[in-house]
Write a protein that holds these residues in place. Sequence first.
Motif, short mmCIF file in Angstrom:
data_model
loop_
_atom_site.label_atom_id
_atom_site.label_comp_id
_atom_site.label_asym_id
_atom_site.label_seq_id
_atom_site.Cartn_x
_atom_site.Cartn_y
_atom_site.Cartn_z
N ILE A 147 37.85 34.24 37.92
CA ILE A 147 36.88 33.24 37.47
C ILE A 147 37.59 31.92 37.19
CG2 ILE A 147 35.29 32.61 35.60
CD1 ILE A 147 34.36 35.56 35.59
N GLY A 188 29.99 37.61 37.64
CA GLY A 188 30.29 36.30 37.07
C GLY A 188 30.63 35.28 38.13
N SER A 237 32.01 44.69 39.90
CA SER A 237 32.36 44.58 38.49
C SER A 237 31.54 43.46 37.86
CB SER A 237 33.85 44.26 38.35
OG SER A 237 34.11 42.99 38.94
N LYS A 238 31.62 43.37 36.55
CA LYS A 238 30.96 42.26 35.87
C LYS A 238 31.63 40.95 36.27
CE LYS A 238 29.43 40.60 31.40
NZ LYS A 238 29.64 40.68 29.97
N GLU A 239 32.94 40.98 36.52
CA GLU A 239 33.66 39.79 36.98
C GLU A 239 33.09 39.31 38.32
OE1 GLU A 239 38.29 38.75 37.10
OE2 GLU A 239 37.70 40.25 38.61
N ALA A 278 35.33 32.58 29.83
CA ALA A 278 35.82 33.59 30.76
C ALA A 278 37.16 33.24 31.40
CB ALA A 278 34.78 33.85 31.85
N HIS A 334 40.16 35.22 30.32
CA HIS A 334 40.13 36.67 30.49
C HIS A 334 40.01 37.11 31.94
CE1 HIS A 334 39.73 36.72 26.19
NE2 HIS A 334 38.69 35.94 26.28
N SER A 335 39.71 36.18 32.84
CA SER A 335 39.55 36.53 34.25
C SER A 335 40.25 35.50 35.11
CB SER A 335 38.06 36.59 34.61
OG SER A 335 37.91 36.63 36.02
#
Length: 196
Positions: free
Chosen positions: A119, A53, A48-50, A112, A115-116
């Motif tokens: 992270i 990240g 995923s983009k997470e 971030a 939202h994560s």
Amino acid sequence: MARASNKEQILREGLEVVRRRGFAGAGVREITGAAGVPQGSFTNHFASKEAFGLEIVDRYFADLLTVVDATLEDPGRPPLDRLRAYFDAISERLEERGWQHGCLIGNMSLEAAEHSEAIRVRLTEIFTRWREPFARCLREADAAGQIRLDVPALDMADFLLASWQGAILRMKVERSPEALRRFRRITFATVLSASA
């Protein structure tokens, strides 16, 4: 072998895209375009983009630790000189970028962490580890009589990191080193002064 190479390119170039555009503003298409790889390469290497990240935060922090090792962990310098050297080394890096991209860890903390959860947790771990060499320098400076610590060294280390991150944010807004210079001047004249 090609996949490992693509992953390296994606991480290297993707980190630069995130620096310029922010984590939310950096799309997978833009990241893979900057890396010169097919868009499918991203999903081959990152769930995923997470996940991407998390890897760029780790990569950035690993690079930052080279500065920590060369400055805060340098046994050949007195403790306060090590702290000054750290802030100077980071300032030089920020100058090379035209005073505009700031610190990826600070940027990701702002952008971030809300939202994560993954992270956010990683950033918490990084800050916990990052403050340790600061705290060691502070304890050594206190023991050498260079400063007088009236609070626990870890608390002062957290304060310095938070204040430094604030100065970096202001630097980004102003596109000027003045906030960093002010931080350094006031910090060493007050909280890191033998008479403080």
